[in-house]
Write an enzyme that holds these catalytic residues in place. Sequence first.
Site, PDB file in Angstrom:
ATOM      1  N   LEU A   1       0.836  -1.203   0.000  1.00  0.00           N
ATOM      2  CA  LEU A   1       0.000   0.000   0.000  1.00  0.00           C
ATOM      3  C   LEU A   1       0.872   1.255   0.000  1.00  0.00           C
ATOM      4  CD1 LEU A   1      -2.559  -1.363   2.611  1.00  0.00           C
ATOM      5  CD2 LEU A   1      -2.921  -1.090   0.148  1.00  0.00           C
ATOM      6  N   PRO A   2       0.277   2.421  -0.336  1.00  0.00           N
ATOM      7  CA  PRO A   2       1.109   3.621  -0.494  1.00  0.00           C
ATOM      8  C   PRO A   2       1.826   4.088   0.781  1.00  0.00           C
ATOM      9  CG  PRO A   2      -1.016   3.911  -1.583  1.00  0.00           C
ATOM     10  CD  PRO A   2      -1.098   2.627  -0.811  1.00  0.00           C
TER      11      PRO A   2
ATOM     12  N   THR B   1       6.216   0.852   2.033  1.00  0.00           N
ATOM     13  CA  THR B   1       7.206   1.674   2.745  1.00  0.00           C
ATOM     14  C   THR B   1       6.431   2.631   3.645  1.00  0.00           C
ATOM     15  OG1 THR B   1       8.677   1.595   0.844  1.00  0.00           O
ATOM     16  CG2 THR B   1       9.156   3.249   2.524  1.00  0.00           C
TER      17      THR B   1
ATOM     18  N   LYS C   1      15.002   0.811   4.831  1.00  0.00           N
ATOM     19  CA  LYS C   1      14.414   1.275   3.561  1.00  0.00           C
ATOM     20  C   LYS C   1      14.491   2.798   3.420  1.00  0.00           C
ATOM     21  CE  LYS C   1      11.854   1.479  -0.158  1.00  0.00           C
ATOM     22  NZ  LYS C   1      12.457   1.202  -1.460  1.00  0.00           N
TER      23      LYS C   1
HETATM   24  P1  NAD Z   1       0.823   2.585  -6.373  1.00  0.00           P
HETATM   25  O1  NAD Z   1       0.282   3.910  -6.035  1.00  0.00           O
HETATM   26  O2  NAD Z   1       1.124   2.235  -7.811  1.00  0.00           O
HETATM   27  O3  NAD Z   1      -0.154   1.420  -5.819  1.00  0.00           O
HETATM   28  C1  NAD Z   1      -0.775   1.451  -4.571  1.00  0.00           C
HETATM   29  C2  NAD Z   1      -2.102   0.688  -4.715  1.00  0.00           C
HETATM   30  O4  NAD Z   1      -2.707   0.555  -3.436  1.00  0.00           O
HETATM   31  C3  NAD Z   1      -3.107   1.385  -5.638  1.00  0.00           C
HETATM   32  O5  NAD Z   1      -3.509   0.496  -6.667  1.00  0.00           O
HETATM   33  C4  NAD Z   1      -4.260   1.746  -4.682  1.00  0.00           C
HETATM   34  O6  NAD Z   1      -5.534   1.686  -5.314  1.00  0.00           O
HETATM   35  C5  NAD Z   1      -4.109   0.672  -3.623  1.00  0.00           C
HETATM   36  N1  NAD Z   1      -4.738   0.976  -2.339  1.00  0.00           N
HETATM   37  C6  NAD Z   1      -4.614   2.094  -1.574  1.00  0.00           C
HETATM   38  N2  NAD Z   1      -5.304   1.957  -0.422  1.00  0.00           N
HETATM   39  C7  NAD Z   1      -5.874   0.730  -0.463  1.00  0.00           C
HETATM   40  C8  NAD Z   1      -6.711  -0.003   0.442  1.00  0.00           C
HETATM   41  N3  NAD Z   1      -7.104   0.510   1.618  1.00  0.00           N
HETATM   42  N4  NAD Z   1      -7.113  -1.232   0.081  1.00  0.00           N
HETATM   43  C9  NAD Z   1      -6.739  -1.767  -1.102  1.00  0.00           C
HETATM   44  N5  NAD Z   1      -5.947  -1.136  -2.008  1.00  0.00           N
HETATM   45  C10 NAD Z   1      -5.525   0.099  -1.679  1.00  0.00           C
HETATM   46  O7  NAD Z   1       2.135   2.397  -5.491  1.00  0.00           O
HETATM   47  P2  NAD Z   1       3.400   1.446  -5.749  1.00  0.00           P
HETATM   48  O8  NAD Z   1       4.358   2.161  -6.642  1.00  0.00           O
HETATM   49  O9  NAD Z   1       2.924   0.081  -6.090  1.00  0.00           O
HETATM   50  O10 NAD Z   1       4.045   1.468  -4.269  1.00  0.00           O
HETATM   51  C11 NAD Z   1       3.468   0.749  -3.191  1.00  0.00           C
HETATM   52  C12 NAD Z   1       4.416   0.848  -2.001  1.00  0.00           C
HETATM   53  O11 NAD Z   1       5.708   0.325  -2.376  1.00  0.00           O
HETATM   54  C13 NAD Z   1       4.666   2.288  -1.518  1.00  0.00           C
HETATM   55  O12 NAD Z   1       4.769   2.290  -0.127  1.00  0.00           O
HETATM   56  C14 NAD Z   1       5.992   2.647  -2.189  1.00  0.00           C
HETATM   57  O13 NAD Z   1       6.680   3.642  -1.450  1.00  0.00           O
HETATM   58  C15 NAD Z   1       6.712   1.313  -2.161  1.00  0.00           C
HETATM   59  N6  NAD Z   1       7.720   1.101  -3.217  1.00  0.00           N
HETATM   60  C16 NAD Z   1       7.487   1.454  -4.508  1.00  0.00           C
HETATM   61  C17 NAD Z   1       8.472   1.222  -5.469  1.00  0.00           C
HETATM   62  C18 NAD Z   1       8.259   1.587  -6.931  1.00  0.00           C
HETATM   63  O14 NAD Z   1       9.234   1.541  -7.695  1.00  0.00           O
HETATM   64  N7  NAD Z   1       7.054   1.924  -7.358  1.00  0.00           N
HETATM   65  C19 NAD Z   1       9.677   0.631  -5.119  1.00  0.00           C
HETATM   66  C20 NAD Z   1       9.881   0.254  -3.783  1.00  0.00           C
HETATM   67  C21 NAD Z   1       8.891   0.493  -2.842  1.00  0.00           C
END
Ligand code: NAD
Length: 299
Positions: A65-66, A99, A174
């Site tokens: 999740l975000p 994260t 992280k």
């Molecule tokens: P994203 O915004 O693409 O995806 C997050 C998803 O969570 C969305 O599809 C959203 O609809 C869903 N969501 C939010 N609240 C929800 C809930 N209550 N129930 C169900 N679904 C819910 O984000 P991402 O890029 O996939 O990143 C996710 C996490 O991973 C973050 O914490 C980010 O910091 C971390 N991260 C991302 C990357 C990257 O390269 N994108 C790399 C390492 C870590």
Amino acid sequence: MTTIAFIGLGNMGAPMAINLQKAGHDVRAFDLSKDAVAKVVAEGCAAAFSAQDAVQGAKVIVTMLPASQHVEGLFLGKDGAPGLLSAMEPGTLVIDSSTIAAATSQKVAKAADAAGIDFIDAPVSGGTGGAIAGTLTFMVGGTASQLERAKPYLEKMGANIFHAGAVGAGQTAKICNNMLLGILMAGTSEAIALGVANGLDPKVLSEIMRRSSGGNWALEKYNPFPGVHENAPASKGYAGGFGTDLMLKDLGLAQENAIAVKASTPLGGMARAIYAQHSIAGNGLLDFSSVIQALSAKN
Ligand code: NAD
């Protein structure tokens, strides 16, 4: 085969869920976005209609999740609604790969422990490319036995698994890594933009720096200049990848942590300000490597 609930199917969660499904597990997927669910269903995962629905009968739950408020709200409840912990069987293992603040991981883990549920923080590095390839690096916070329980699943999504320490320690590792990444991407962008403003070819300059003392991960795999790396977000209009707002969140977590332990992190603070300005200018949803636009000369 294990029944796994996977919650949060964004840029990272979707390929991670698909890798678990391809490894032979039975993945029940949920996201607030129906489109996100449809994408993983097309790859063999089962659709869940709610988070509560997803965890019914699941032995393992993975969340991606975000931010902190999403993880806390999901597991502990919000606005008077009960959290997911109350819908889960004792003995369930929760792997949270989002994260978030270490303090939030510790708070949720404490409540989980009281309900007989194992909760570990397992944030990742490696970007969307690593998530698709199943080569992520996991930084785990929890007990050694909790990590042993999680390993068979983590190994299907990642290539490197580190035990950072007790619950919350994965998150601390992280944010240290991402503070460095934010600084490196801004610095790499600044250097490429300077060279380009002087008439250098961005591909030639990037290759020179990659093989010189300035070499780093951005120059290896994630060049911020369009067209240098075919598969990097920069070459796809900065779509997908790791959002500027997510990097901004991580740099904020690093600064909050630095204040709490009285650490001096001036470069992290400066990087946070640069990404904040870039976000305010309307670029929050673009990949964070688009920060090069904020650092390029406008002639
Ligand atoms: P994203 O915004 O693409 O995806 C997050 C998803 O969570 C969305 O599809 C959203 O609809 C869903 N969501 C939010 N609240 C929800 C809930 N209550 N129930 C169900 N679904 C819910 O984000 P991402 O890029 O996939 O990143 C996710 C996490 O991973 C973050 O914490 C980010 O910091 C971390 N991260 C991302 C990357 C990257 O390269 N994108 C790399 C390492 C870590």
